[in-house]
Scaffold this active site. Structure first.
Site, PDB file in Angstrom:
ATOM      1  CB  SER A  52      33.568  33.503  39.585  1.00 25.37           C
ATOM      2  OG  SER A  52      34.690  33.842  40.378  1.00 25.37           O
ATOM      3  CG  HIS A  90      34.961  35.845  36.078  1.00 26.83           C
ATOM      4  ND1 HIS A  90      34.990  36.930  35.222  1.00 26.83           N
ATOM      5  CD2 HIS A  90      35.150  36.358  37.315  1.00 26.83           C
ATOM      6  CE1 HIS A  90      35.179  38.048  35.928  1.00 26.83           C
ATOM      7  NE2 HIS A  90      35.280  37.726  37.192  1.00 26.83           N
ATOM      8  CG  ASP A 148      37.061  36.842  40.268  1.00 30.34           C
ATOM      9  OD1 ASP A 148      36.117  36.093  40.593  1.00 30.34           O
ATOM     10  OD2 ASP A 148      36.932  37.845  39.539  1.00 30.34           O
ATOM     11  CG  MET A 164      40.965  39.092  44.024  1.00 26.86           C
ATOM     12  SD  MET A 164      39.818  38.543  45.322  1.00 26.86           S
ATOM     13  CE  MET A 164      38.286  38.493  44.370  1.00 26.86           C
ATOM     14  CG  HIS A 213      37.729  40.745  37.385  1.00 27.54           C
ATOM     15  ND1 HIS A 213      36.670  40.654  38.282  1.00 27.54           N
ATOM     16  CD2 HIS A 213      38.088  42.043  37.377  1.00 27.54           C
ATOM     17  CE1 HIS A 213      36.414  41.857  38.772  1.00 27.54           C
ATOM     18  NE2 HIS A 213      37.263  42.719  38.238  1.00 27.54           N
ATOM     19  CG  MET A 267      39.260  42.619  40.966  1.00 28.66           C
ATOM     20  SD  MET A 267      38.137  41.517  41.846  1.00 28.66           S
ATOM     21  CE  MET A 267      38.585  39.980  41.044  1.00 28.66           C
ATOM     22  CG  MET A 288      33.265  45.327  39.681  1.00 26.40           C
ATOM     23  SD  MET A 288      33.556  43.552  39.588  1.00 26.40           S
ATOM     24  CE  MET A 288      33.228  43.049  41.268  1.00 26.40           C
ATOM     25  CG  ASP A 297      32.388  39.849  38.389  1.00 30.73           C
ATOM     26  OD1 ASP A 297      33.590  40.191  38.346  1.00 30.73           O
ATOM     27  OD2 ASP A 297      31.994  38.835  38.985  1.00 30.73           O
TER      28      ASP A 297
HETATM   29  C1  DX5 Z   1      34.412  39.611  43.224  1.00 31.31           C
HETATM   30  C2  DX5 Z   1      34.675  38.894  41.907  1.00 31.31           C
HETATM   31  C3  DX5 Z   1      33.494  38.118  41.412  1.00 31.31           C
HETATM   32  C4  DX5 Z   1      33.018  37.025  42.387  1.00 31.31           C
HETATM   33  C5  DX5 Z   1      31.689  36.480  41.944  1.00 31.31           C
HETATM   34  O1  DX5 Z   1      35.439  40.526  43.493  1.00 31.31           O
HETATM   35  O2  DX5 Z   1      35.065  39.803  40.902  1.00 31.31           O
HETATM   36  O3  DX5 Z   1      33.812  37.528  40.153  1.00 31.31           O
HETATM   37  O4  DX5 Z   1      33.975  35.991  42.416  1.00 31.31           O
HETATM   38  O5  DX5 Z   1      31.274  35.540  42.914  1.00 31.31           O
HETATM   39  P1  DX5 Z   1      29.727  35.443  43.335  1.00 31.31           P
HETATM   40  O6  DX5 Z   1      28.999  35.023  42.084  1.00 31.31           O
HETATM   41  O7  DX5 Z   1      29.698  34.425  44.404  1.00 31.31           O
HETATM   42  O8  DX5 Z   1      29.311  36.819  43.785  1.00 31.31           O
HETATM   43 ZN    ZN Z   2      35.275  38.947  38.920  1.00 30.08          ZN
END
Ligand code: DX5
Ligand code: ZN
Length: 224
Positions: free
Chosen positions: A14, A39, A41, A43, A72, A74, A145, A183
């Site tokens: 990620s 990956h 993320d 947000m 992903h 979010m 998650m 994840d």
């Molecule tokens: C959290 C994300 C994850 C996160 C994973 O909201 O969706 O993908 O970045 O990071 P680690 O592996 O450090 O938990």
């Molecule tokens: Zn994620």
């Protein structure tokens, strides 16, 4: 190499955990280290209490790397932004099932697939598996998650594993083939628990990008 199912345990670092001041080099480092996917993320500060990056960053990563981009979302109203992430070069787009995401889930998944992109459905630790059951035949990946979304570096939540096990059972029962992705908090110590439950895609942020040797970290998760 953009590949969907070339290995039995897919490791997806990620980039949220990467050094954003050197994101290009960080992506190259993860790919050289053997990452199967990246990956990404996204947000928006509404669906989760953090803001990360948008389509422009996804496009920058897409145009400078040849690797499968697992994006992903979010965010609330993902339907409004899906076209931009498709244009940016996402290979997979996961949207959240929670009502706070405020979209028609079937429509969003269909829009993603109609564009030739893989479609994922994500759900939070506190969201029961029942919430995603109506959509299992509309997805290519179920994103389970294993931390509360919004931040990297959190502790893996083993209490989520029964949902993974039940998703595997239902996938077999219904003759479906979606990937099961875990994840949050994945590292060589927690990966075996997730693998034993039946997950086959492992997102790992802190345990890869913040490791002294990202290649060793990726291998350790894949072989754990
Ligand atoms: C959290 C994300 C994850 C996160 C994973 O909201 O969706 O993908 O970045 O990071 P680690 O592996 O450090 O938990
Ligand atoms: Zn994620």
């Amino acid at each position: 190499m953009k590949s969907w199912t070339h290995v039995d345990r897919i490791v997806a670092p990620s980039v949220l955990a990467a050094d954003f001041s050197r994101l290009g080099e960080e992506c190259s480092r993860a790919i050289a280290g053997g990452a199967d996917w990246l990956h990404l993320d996204v947000m928006d500060g509404h669906f989760v209490d953090n803001i990360s990056f948008g389509p422009a960053v996804v496009e920058a990563i897409h145009t400078t790397n040849d690797i499968f981009l697992d994006v992903h979302l979010m965010i609330s109203r993902p339907d409004h932004y899906i076209p931009r992430f498709l244009k940016a070069g996402a290979d997979l787009l996961s949207v959240h099932v929670e009502p706070e995401a405020k979209h028609d889930i079937t429509d969003s998944l269909a829009t993603i697939r109609a564009a030739g992109c893989k479609a994922g459905l994500a759900f939070n630790p506190s969201t029961p598996l029942e919430a995603v059951l109506p959509y299992l035949d509309q997805i290519d990946l179920l994103l389970v998650m294993t931390v509360v979304p919004g931040f990297g570096g959190q502790e893996f939540m083993p209490e989520v594993m029964p949902k993974v096990k039940e998703a595997v059972r239902l996938r077999e029962e219904r003759g479906l083939t979606f990937h099961i992705e875990v994840d949050g908090g994945l590292d060589p110590q927690t990966a075996p628990t997730a693998a034993a439950a039946g997950a086959n895609v492992f997102v790992a942020g802190s345990s890869t990008f913040k490791a002294p040797d990202i290649g060793e970290a990726i291998r350790a998760i894949r072989e754990a």
